[in-house]
Write an enzyme that holds these catalytic residues in place. Structure first.
Site, PDB file in Angstrom:
ATOM      1  N   HIS A  36       9.480   3.785  17.301  1.00  0.00           N
ATOM      2  CA  HIS A  36       8.354   4.297  17.134  1.00  0.00           C
ATOM      3  C   HIS A  36       8.491   5.976  16.384  1.00  0.00           C
ATOM      4  CE1 HIS A  36       3.608   3.013  16.019  1.00  0.00           C
ATOM      5  NE2 HIS A  36       4.006   3.367  15.269  1.00  0.00           N
ATOM      6  N   ILE A  37       8.786   6.197  15.839  1.00  0.00           N
ATOM      7  CA  ILE A  37       9.177   7.254  15.025  1.00  0.00           C
ATOM      8  C   ILE A  37       9.251   7.113  13.733  1.00  0.00           C
ATOM      9  CG2 ILE A  37      10.087   8.508  17.316  1.00  0.00           C
ATOM     10  CD1 ILE A  37      13.544   7.753  15.378  1.00  0.00           C
ATOM     11  N   ALA A  38       9.366   5.865  13.088  1.00  0.00           N
ATOM     12  CA  ALA A  38       9.581   5.718  11.044  1.00  0.00           C
ATOM     13  C   ALA A  38       8.550   6.722  10.628  1.00  0.00           C
ATOM     14  CB  ALA A  38       9.083   4.534  11.053  1.00  0.00           C
ATOM     15  N   ALA A  89       5.641  -1.338  11.169  1.00  0.00           N
ATOM     16  CA  ALA A  89       4.115  -1.177  10.689  1.00  0.00           C
ATOM     17  C   ALA A  89       3.788  -1.644  12.489  1.00  0.00           C
ATOM     18  CB  ALA A  89       3.729  -2.416  10.023  1.00  0.00           C
ATOM     19  N   ARG A  90       3.602  -1.937  12.687  1.00  0.00           N
ATOM     20  CA  ARG A  90       3.264  -2.434  14.692  1.00  0.00           C
ATOM     21  C   ARG A  90       3.399  -3.548  14.948  1.00  0.00           C
ATOM     22  NH1 ARG A  90       1.249   2.089  13.138  1.00  0.00           N
ATOM     23  NH2 ARG A  90      -0.959   1.792  14.089  1.00  0.00           N
ATOM     24  N   GLY A 131       0.638  -1.180   0.080  1.00  0.00           N
ATOM     25  CA  GLY A 131      -0.158   0.547   0.162  1.00  0.00           C
ATOM     26  C   GLY A 131       0.908   1.513   0.140  1.00  0.00           C
ATOM     27  N   GLU A 187       5.004  -1.035  23.691  1.00  0.00           N
ATOM     28  CA  GLU A 187       5.306  -0.171  23.815  1.00  0.00           C
ATOM     29  C   GLU A 187       5.410   0.630  25.038  1.00  0.00           C
ATOM     30  OE1 GLU A 187       5.034   1.941  20.320  1.00  0.00           O
ATOM     31  OE2 GLU A 187       5.514   0.580  18.977  1.00  0.00           O
TER      32      GLU A 187
END
Length: 312
Positions: free
Chosen positions: A289-291, A232-233, A153, A262
């Site tokens: 979690h900063i992508a 992703a997650r 996606g 997290e």
């Protein structure tokens, strides 16, 4: 109230650029970034829309207390915080800004992978300690590898576009798409990726099907030892299974921007043991979690979301 005067409750911290965009679009809004769940349940009934980021879970209880709710805007990509079935039953439209941070996610994934392949983080730490080990930090070229992308996606396709510049072979599998191969990635089956990939990068949503998808059985199926990247997650990857893969050599290294839990102060004993292994390993790169969390994407997410609200 006319269409361009719909009222919105904003229940999470947002970049201030959002407010001028909503003003220009004719929305009225109440910005409550510190609102509690109890406060949300009490106040949401009087609003037409709700905007959230990552703090708020929109479940059956929330919907039952919001009879006038027409739409939900998620200032981000994932929709796992929202009960989509409940939204559909109530004809509540759900918008998300998946296009807003796709470039940020793609660049972060490539950066983490390059850092791992070239031993950049490991070598940096060693040099700071007075260790000058060239041979021990001999790296691998990305262009020599086959990269498998799960999900094609917004994020997956943006990642493939950047990977193509390195000359590596890119395979992409997406169960929800057909005829999606392009100049940047070859359409592939999951079985082909498992058979041929040197790198596996996750770009899929968190669903009942993908929760803990990367487990011992999945890892063992790979034909070659491989690098794992998860931007992703976190709950898609079992950290305990990843640790076992690293210990056995089945996983050559990992880049994790997300974790299955997290809240690092609230890990279970098993999660703590896995996390302790990962954070001490020089074959693992971790980020918080900063992508998708760049200065540019913070604004672009708002632009994408408000344009959808106006069009919707």
């Amino acid at each position: 109230m006319s269409q361009n005067q719909r009222s919105i409750l904003i229940a999470d911290e947002m970049h201030p650029s959002l407010f001028a965009m909503l003003d220009e679009a004719g929305f009225v809004y109440d910005y409550q970034p510190k609102i509690t769940r109890e406060g949300l349940l009490e106040r949401l009934a009087s609003f037409d829309g709700l905007i959230i980021r990552s703090k708020t879970t929109v479940d059956e209880e929330i919907f039952s207390r919001a009879p006038n709710l027409q739409f939900i805007g998620r200032a981000g990509a994932g929709l796992d915080l929202i009960d989509l079935d409940a939204a559909e039953r109530r004809n509540v439209r759900v918008f998300h800004a998946g296009m807003g941070n796709r470039d940020a996610v793609a660049e972060h994934m490539v950066g983490m992978l390059l850092g791992l392949l070239a031993n950049i983080v490991k070598a940096d730490q060693e040099v700071r300690q007075g260790i000058w080990d060239r041979e021990g930090n001999r790296g691998y070229e990305l262009g020599s590898l086959t990269v498998g992308l799960l999900g094609y996606g917004n994020n997956g396709s943006a990642t493939a576009r950047r990977l193509s510049g390195f000359g590596c072979r890119v395979l992409a599998y997406d169960k929800y798409l057909t005829n999606y191969g392009d100049a940047f990635a070859q359409e592939a089956s999951l079985e082909q990726i498992i058979a041929e990939a040197d790198v596996l990068s996750l770009h899929i949503p968190l669903t009942d099907d993908t929760r803990m998808m990367i487990n011992d059985t999945f890892i063992d199926r790979f034909a070659k030892p491989f690098y794992l990247i998860n931007v992703a997650r976190g709950e898609i990857t079992s950290l305990a299974a990843l640790v076992r893969g690293l210990e056995s050599g089945k996983v050559r290294g990992a880049c994790l921007d997300v974790l299955e839990n997290e809240k690092l102060s609230k890990l279970t004993p098993d999660q703590q043991a896995s996390f302790d292994y990962l954070r001490q390993s020089n074959r693992v790169i971790l980020t918080p979690h900063i992508a998708g969390w760049t200065h540019e994407s913070y604004v672009r997410i708002n632009e994408v979301l408000v344009s959808q609200l106006v069009a919707g």
